[in-house]
Design a protein around this motif. Structure first.
Motif, PDB file in Angstrom:
ATOM      1  N   GLN A 129       1.538   7.030  -6.417  1.00 34.14           N
ATOM      2  CA  GLN A 129       0.569   8.246  -6.720  1.00 34.14           C
ATOM      3  C   GLN A 129       1.212   9.546  -6.522  1.00 34.14           C
ATOM      4  O   GLN A 129       1.010  10.393  -7.140  1.00 34.14           O
ATOM      5  N   GLN A 130       2.116   9.708  -5.494  1.00 30.86           N
ATOM      6  CA  GLN A 130       2.754  10.800  -5.208  1.00 30.86           C
ATOM      7  C   GLN A 130       3.631  11.190  -6.316  1.00 30.86           C
ATOM      8  O   GLN A 130       3.766  12.564  -6.706  1.00 30.86           O
ATOM      9  N   THR A 147       2.391   1.715  -3.340  1.00 31.57           N
ATOM     10  CA  THR A 147       1.316   2.355  -4.402  1.00 31.57           C
ATOM     11  C   THR A 147       1.177   3.744  -3.933  1.00 31.57           C
ATOM     12  O   THR A 147       1.021   4.819  -4.886  1.00 31.57           O
ATOM     13  N   ASP A 148       0.791   4.268  -2.583  1.00 31.19           N
ATOM     14  CA  ASP A 148       0.934   5.579  -2.464  1.00 31.19           C
ATOM     15  C   ASP A 148       1.922   6.570  -3.038  1.00 31.19           C
ATOM     16  O   ASP A 148       1.943   7.651  -3.494  1.00 31.19           O
ATOM     17  N   SER A 208       0.866  -1.022  -0.158  1.00 33.50           N
ATOM     18  CA  SER A 208       0.033  -0.073  -0.002  1.00 33.50           C
ATOM     19  C   SER A 208       0.789   1.201  -0.234  1.00 33.50           C
ATOM     20  O   SER A 208       0.546   2.485  -0.661  1.00 33.50           O
ATOM     21  N   GLN A 209       2.066   1.296   0.785  1.00 36.30           N
ATOM     22  CA  GLN A 209       2.866   2.356   0.791  1.00 36.30           C
ATOM     23  C   GLN A 209       3.667   2.663  -0.510  1.00 36.30           C
ATOM     24  O   GLN A 209       3.699   4.005  -0.851  1.00 36.30           O
ATOM     25  N   ASP A 233      10.960   9.581  -3.256  1.00 40.26           N
ATOM     26  CA  ASP A 233       9.958   8.560  -3.474  1.00 40.26           C
ATOM     27  C   ASP A 233      10.128   7.304  -4.202  1.00 40.26           C
ATOM     28  O   ASP A 233       9.892   6.350  -3.590  1.00 40.26           O
TER      29      ASP A 233
END
Length: 467
Positions: A167-168, A163-164, A160-161, A282
């Motif tokens: 997105q960032q 994926t986040d 999940s992180q 990131d």
């Protein structure tokens, strides 16, 4: 009379020059807190002299308003902004990873991997002492499920992180494109209005946009004709050239967001080549740090499950049959943490006895319990492997914290050096304002004296005849 006319012209020019300098000082004062503003100073220069009958006569002075800008200081501040953007973004992501594995009172989540692992192997020790007890057998399956749930939760949160972060990256790429478009537009305005001189506020605006861009992506900058600026990423992918901007794109590759740019007219994946700015931070956190953590969890899940299944298959279950798999696990370590399940549903299927034991034997239960202290995970015991993983994670976070502290301090220093030249000091502006006001008053006095002399000349020395 000609000399008086010349003197009057000089006084008039001096009044205008002083007013221009006063206006520049007022602008500085009013923009003291304006982000990206560059202090303006008045530079006075003697005008060309005039040859009149063999005599050189002065024609006053001119004033030019110059922005106090140093390209080297500006670029150094941008470089430090890029470095701090990357280290800050990476540290933030790593702190989120760390929170997954923080110890809590619950063992049925990601933070309970270590405790659930210990409880699982301890359940075999309890089975060794009482191999025929149904509740003890059920406790083995329950503890196995707790371990599987904990490691699944950790893997899911890491995914999940990741994926986040993707997105960032997509959002940051959109911001990059917006900024490069604005910078290209300002390049066009500057080239058309001030191709050979300081463009003042337009250059301030462009510089502030470049600073914002530096926080997102690493840049290389060069000056071009007509007071323009060209920008590329650190690997040479063009971003701005003249009044044209070149967009980056964020595309999904194998379930992960990658960054593409134009190189020689061809869309090229530049994800791994980016450095500097939050995008690189990131990406580093996602593709290096989180990927490494995910690999460690997969290794732990796969090796433990494989060793337990193999040992259980070496014994006899409560019904005298050969033991089967306790865990459902893929054929390789990749993805093992996310897909780990407890496939055995009947407690009787736990093979506590060995092939030579009679009914109610516990030899194989002893062997299963011994796996907890065996070097079955990457050449280490399960607990030691997981402890090493946590230690390495802590070391990585500590290093990232140090890096961010250093880059933040260097950015502060670079900003202070830039502001020492380009920032507004109210004390200095107050001093300049006093100087320019006195200069204005002096020029006005000269103007007044010349006016009186003109009146005296017109009245042939009789001052009362004509005022």
């Amino acid at each position: 009379m000609g000399s008086l006319t010349s003197l009057l012209s000089i006084a008039r020019q001096a009044l205008a020059n002083s007013q221009t300098a006063i206006d520049a000082t007022g602008t500085n004062i009013s923009n003291q807190h304006t982000v990206g503003y560059t202090r303006k100073t008045a530079v006075f220069a003697e005008s060309d002299t005039v040859d009149v009958g063999g005599s050189l006569l002065g024609s006053g002075a001119t004033v030019t308003i110059v922005s106090q800008r140093d390209r080297i200081l500006e670029q150094r501040m941008q470089q430090q902004t890029q470095a701090d953007g990357q280290t800050s973004a990476r540290l933030t992501a790593l702190q989120s990873v760390d929170s997954i594995f923080q110890t809590t009172t619950s063992s049925a989540d990601a933070s309970g991997i270590g405790s659930s692992l210990d409880a699982f192997f301890n359940s075999f020790s309890a089975l060794e002492a009482n191999p025929t007890d149904g509740a003890t057998r059920q406790a083995v399956l329950t503890s196995a499920q707790t371990f599987a749930t904990a490691i699944q939760a950790a893997s899911s949160q890491l995914t999940s992180q990741a994926t986040d972060l993707g997105q960032q990256v997509s959002g940051s790429v959109a911001q990059v494109n917006q900024l490069t478009s604005q910078i290209a537009a300002l390049n066009g305005k500057i080239s058309s209005t001030s191709p050979d001189a300081d463009a003042g506020d337009l250059e301030d605006q462009r510089q502030e946009l470049i600073t914002q861009l530096s926080g997102l992506v690493g840049l290389s900058q060069s000056s071009t004709a007509n007071n323009g600026i060209a920008l590329t990423t650190t690997n040479g992918t063009p971003l701005v050239g003249g009044n044209i901007s070149y967009n980056l794109t964020a595309q999904n590759v194998g379930g992960s967001v990658h960054v593409f740019g134009q190189q020689n007219g061809v869309s090229t994946d530049i994800t791994s080549a980016l450095s500097g700015g939050s995008i690189a931070g990131d990406i580093q956190a996602r593709d290096v740090d989180i990927a490494s953590a995910q690999t460690s969890l997969d290794t732990l899940a796969f090796d433990v499950a494989t060793a337990v299944n193999t040992q259980n298959s070496a014994g006899k279950d409560e019904n005298g049959a050969v033991g089967g798999n306790i865990f459902g696990v893929p054929s390789s370590a990749s993805g093992a943490a996310a897909s780990l399940t407890v496939s055995l549903t009947d407690p009787a299927g736990i093979a506590a006895a060995s092939g030579t034991d009679g009914a109610g034997g516990s030899t194989n239960a002893t062997a299963l319990a011994a796996l907890g202290s065996g070097k079955i995970v990457g050449g280490e015991t399960p607990a030691s492997f997981f402890g090493s993983f946590l230690t390495q994670l802590g070391t990585t976070i500590s290093g990232a914290t140090t890096d961010e502290t250093v880059t933040a301090a260097e950015l502060t220093q670079a900003t202070a050096q830039r502001n020492a030249l380009s920032g507004v000091s109210l004390d200095e502006e107050a001093s300049n304002l006093t100087e320019y006001q006195r200069s204005y008053q002096a020029a006005a006095k000269v103007f007044s004296i010349v006016d009186e002399m003109f009146a005296s000349a017109i009245n042939l020395g009789v001052e009362s005849a004509v005022s």
